[in-house]
Design a protein around this motif. Sequence first.
Motif, PDB file in Angstrom:
ATOM      1  N   ILE A  75      79.662  -8.069  33.501  1.00 30.59           N
ATOM      2  CA  ILE A  75      79.815  -7.669  34.718  1.00 30.59           C
ATOM      3  C   ILE A  75      80.685  -6.453  34.730  1.00 30.59           C
ATOM      4  CG2 ILE A  75      80.426  -8.175  36.949  1.00 30.59           C
ATOM      5  CD1 ILE A  75      79.025 -10.865  36.788  1.00 30.59           C
ATOM      6  N   SER A  76      81.985  -6.572  34.300  1.00 35.94           N
ATOM      7  CA  SER A  76      83.090  -5.663  34.363  1.00 35.94           C
ATOM      8  C   SER A  76      82.665  -4.219  33.418  1.00 35.94           C
ATOM      9  CB  SER A  76      84.247  -6.297  33.815  1.00 35.94           C
ATOM     10  OG  SER A  76      84.244  -6.421  32.460  1.00 35.94           O
ATOM     11  N   LEU A  77      81.557  -4.811  32.453  1.00 33.56           N
ATOM     12  CA  LEU A  77      81.056  -3.461  31.858  1.00 33.56           C
ATOM     13  C   LEU A  77      80.159  -2.513  32.583  1.00 33.56           C
ATOM     14  CD1 LEU A  77      80.820  -4.906  28.327  1.00 33.56           C
ATOM     15  CD2 LEU A  77      82.567  -3.319  28.997  1.00 33.56           C
ATOM     16  N   VAL A  78      79.500  -2.964  33.657  1.00 32.74           N
ATOM     17  CA  VAL A  78      78.802  -2.174  34.555  1.00 32.74           C
ATOM     18  C   VAL A  78      79.240  -0.985  35.056  1.00 32.74           C
ATOM     19  CG1 VAL A  78      77.394  -2.223  36.712  1.00 32.74           C
ATOM     20  CG2 VAL A  78      77.437  -4.289  35.200  1.00 32.74           C
ATOM     21  N   ILE A  79      80.456  -1.043  35.752  1.00 35.94           N
ATOM     22  CA  ILE A  79      80.995   0.245  36.201  1.00 35.94           C
ATOM     23  C   ILE A  79      81.289   1.258  35.139  1.00 35.94           C
ATOM     24  CG2 ILE A  79      83.109   1.133  37.832  1.00 35.94           C
ATOM     25  CD1 ILE A  79      82.916  -1.549  39.270  1.00 35.94           C
ATOM     26  N   ALA A 128      74.781 -10.598  36.265  1.00 36.24           N
ATOM     27  CA  ALA A 128      75.387  -9.540  35.264  1.00 36.24           C
ATOM     28  C   ALA A 128      74.022  -8.632  34.861  1.00 36.24           C
ATOM     29  CB  ALA A 128      75.878 -10.201  34.163  1.00 36.24           C
ATOM     30  N   ASP A 129      73.026  -9.308  34.432  1.00 40.58           N
ATOM     31  CA  ASP A 129      71.847  -8.615  33.802  1.00 40.58           C
ATOM     32  C   ASP A 129      71.299  -7.685  34.993  1.00 40.58           C
ATOM     33  OD1 ASP A 129      72.091 -10.129  31.466  1.00 40.58           O
ATOM     34  OD2 ASP A 129      70.516 -11.490  32.086  1.00 40.58           O
ATOM     35  N   LYS A 130      71.053  -7.953  36.303  1.00 36.27           N
ATOM     36  CA  LYS A 130      70.665  -7.189  37.107  1.00 36.27           C
ATOM     37  C   LYS A 130      71.596  -5.873  37.556  1.00 36.27           C
ATOM     38  CE  LYS A 130      67.118 -10.144  37.747  1.00 36.27           C
ATOM     39  NZ  LYS A 130      66.517 -10.024  36.350  1.00 36.27           N
ATOM     40  N   LEU A 131      72.582  -6.380  37.473  1.00 35.37           N
ATOM     41  CA  LEU A 131      73.919  -5.116  37.794  1.00 35.37           C
ATOM     42  C   LEU A 131      73.569  -4.001  36.761  1.00 35.37           C
ATOM     43  CD1 LEU A 131      76.984  -7.123  39.477  1.00 35.37           C
ATOM     44  CD2 LEU A 131      75.461  -5.634  40.621  1.00 35.37           C
ATOM     45  N   LEU A 132      73.586  -4.672  35.635  1.00 31.65           N
ATOM     46  CA  LEU A 132      73.665  -3.519  34.527  1.00 31.65           C
ATOM     47  C   LEU A 132      72.532  -2.819  34.420  1.00 31.65           C
ATOM     48  CD1 LEU A 132      75.292  -2.665  32.010  1.00 31.65           C
ATOM     49  CD2 LEU A 132      73.850  -4.256  30.675  1.00 31.65           C
ATOM     50  N   GLY A 135      72.279  -0.540  37.767  1.00 30.05           N
ATOM     51  CA  GLY A 135      73.387   0.524  37.754  1.00 30.05           C
ATOM     52  C   GLY A 135      72.870   1.332  36.750  1.00 30.05           C
ATOM     53  N   SER A 136      72.302   1.166  35.650  1.00 32.33           N
ATOM     54  CA  SER A 136      72.182   2.172  34.410  1.00 32.33           C
ATOM     55  C   SER A 136      70.864   2.867  34.872  1.00 32.33           C
ATOM     56  CB  SER A 136      71.718   1.244  33.136  1.00 32.33           C
ATOM     57  OG  SER A 136      72.873   0.679  32.776  1.00 32.33           O
ATOM     58  N   ILE A 137      69.788   2.094  35.564  1.00 32.58           N
ATOM     59  CA  ILE A 137      68.525   3.108  35.795  1.00 32.58           C
ATOM     60  C   ILE A 137      68.830   3.944  37.008  1.00 32.58           C
ATOM     61  CG2 ILE A 137      67.551   1.532  37.372  1.00 32.58           C
ATOM     62  CD1 ILE A 137      65.565   3.044  34.666  1.00 32.58           C
ATOM     63  N   THR A 138      69.582   3.258  38.039  1.00 28.30           N
ATOM     64  CA  THR A 138      70.044   4.198  39.125  1.00 28.30           C
ATOM     65  C   THR A 138      70.821   5.514  38.584  1.00 28.30           C
ATOM     66  OG1 THR A 138      70.284   2.397  40.615  1.00 28.30           O
ATOM     67  CG2 THR A 138      71.619   4.209  41.310  1.00 28.30           C
ATOM     68  N   ALA A 139      71.664   5.492  37.476  1.00 29.60           N
ATOM     69  CA  ALA A 139      72.683   6.614  37.076  1.00 29.60           C
ATOM     70  C   ALA A 139      71.598   7.499  36.241  1.00 29.60           C
ATOM     71  CB  ALA A 139      73.915   6.172  36.163  1.00 29.60           C
ATOM     72  N   LEU A 140      70.767   6.721  35.545  1.00 31.03           N
ATOM     73  CA  LEU A 140      69.562   7.914  35.002  1.00 31.03           C
ATOM     74  C   LEU A 140      68.757   8.776  35.854  1.00 31.03           C
ATOM     75  CD1 LEU A 140      68.895   5.398  31.757  1.00 31.03           C
ATOM     76  CD2 LEU A 140      70.344   7.480  31.721  1.00 31.03           C
ATOM     77  N   TRP A 141      68.416   7.809  36.585  1.00 30.50           N
ATOM     78  CA  TRP A 141      67.640   8.615  37.842  1.00 30.50           C
ATOM     79  C   TRP A 141      68.403   9.649  38.645  1.00 30.50           C
ATOM     80  CZ3 TRP A 141      67.968   7.927  43.455  1.00 30.50           C
ATOM     81  CH2 TRP A 141      66.972   8.566  44.015  1.00 30.50           C
ATOM     82  N   LEU A 142      69.647   9.436  38.933  1.00 30.37           N
ATOM     83  CA  LEU A 142      70.288  10.353  39.547  1.00 30.37           C
ATOM     84  C   LEU A 142      70.700  11.493  38.803  1.00 30.37           C
ATOM     85  CD1 LEU A 142      72.858   8.099  41.481  1.00 30.37           C
ATOM     86  CD2 LEU A 142      71.406   9.520  42.349  1.00 30.37           C
ATOM     87  N   PHE A 154      61.593  -0.448  38.319  1.00 31.55           N
ATOM     88  CA  PHE A 154      62.658  -1.343  37.791  1.00 31.55           C
ATOM     89  C   PHE A 154      63.139  -1.940  39.019  1.00 31.55           C
ATOM     90  CE2 PHE A 154      62.429   0.621  33.690  1.00 31.55           C
ATOM     91  CZ  PHE A 154      63.067  -0.395  32.764  1.00 31.55           C
ATOM     92  N   VAL A 155      63.558  -1.354  40.054  1.00 32.04           N
ATOM     93  CA  VAL A 155      64.307  -1.840  41.427  1.00 32.04           C
ATOM     94  C   VAL A 155      63.357  -2.947  41.945  1.00 32.04           C
ATOM     95  CG1 VAL A 155      65.175  -1.285  43.404  1.00 32.04           C
ATOM     96  CG2 VAL A 155      65.772   0.177  41.570  1.00 32.04           C
ATOM     97  N   LEU A 156      61.923  -2.454  42.120  1.00 31.43           N
ATOM     98  CA  LEU A 156      61.103  -3.466  42.696  1.00 31.43           C
ATOM     99  C   LEU A 156      61.058  -4.641  41.863  1.00 31.43           C
ATOM    100  CD1 LEU A 156      58.202  -1.399  44.182  1.00 31.43           C
ATOM    101  CD2 LEU A 156      59.998  -2.546  45.552  1.00 31.43           C
ATOM    102  N   ARG A 157      60.781  -4.621  40.599  1.00 32.03           N
ATOM    103  CA  ARG A 157      60.768  -5.704  39.745  1.00 32.03           C
ATOM    104  C   ARG A 157      61.895  -6.781  39.913  1.00 32.03           C
ATOM    105  NH1 ARG A 157      63.674  -6.438  35.375  1.00 32.03           N
ATOM    106  NH2 ARG A 157      63.021  -8.034  33.690  1.00 32.03           N
TER     107      ARG A 157
END
Length: 181
Positions: A75-79, A128-132, A135-142, A154-157
Amino acid sequence: DKMISIKEYSIKSFQQNEISFSLTIFGTEDQFKKSVQTHKDFSIESTATELIQASLNSNEALFKIYTNLISLVRISLVIPTVLNLLAGKYIFALILFAIASISDAIDGFLARFFKWQTDLGKILDPVADKLLMIGSITALWLNQIVPLSVFVIFVLRDLLILLGAAFEMSITEKTPSPNLI
């Protein structure tokens, strides 16, 4: 009477790996013989296995904490992963993502193989899985690397999985098992 000492034996572990150990039995030779006579199926190997298992069982509560700590590290690796993705540092983000993924595999292996599952871990691990992932797919989309349609899928899933788990927990009062989705 002299003390009996048995040293340097090897046994096959659960995974057929050889474990070397030293075993010392304190007591007189007569006490040792009497103990062997009362246990017909006595063997050094079975005694060593029982000692190793007893040692693991006595430290089981401590070991169970390790799997939860691994999830907290993930979880701490997400940010840092998300911030590196947003900054365009994809290689470093990939390294962090790989570390998180490996820690997920280690956590899962330890929890299942040694039966170190905890109620907290059953919640921390998927969070932890969901946050990673989110978070990753959101950053890639942004960063316009992933199209909106992939982001939405991904988000709906993940939302559907979370809603399904919450629904199952409300009906059965049990934590759902992991799935392949």
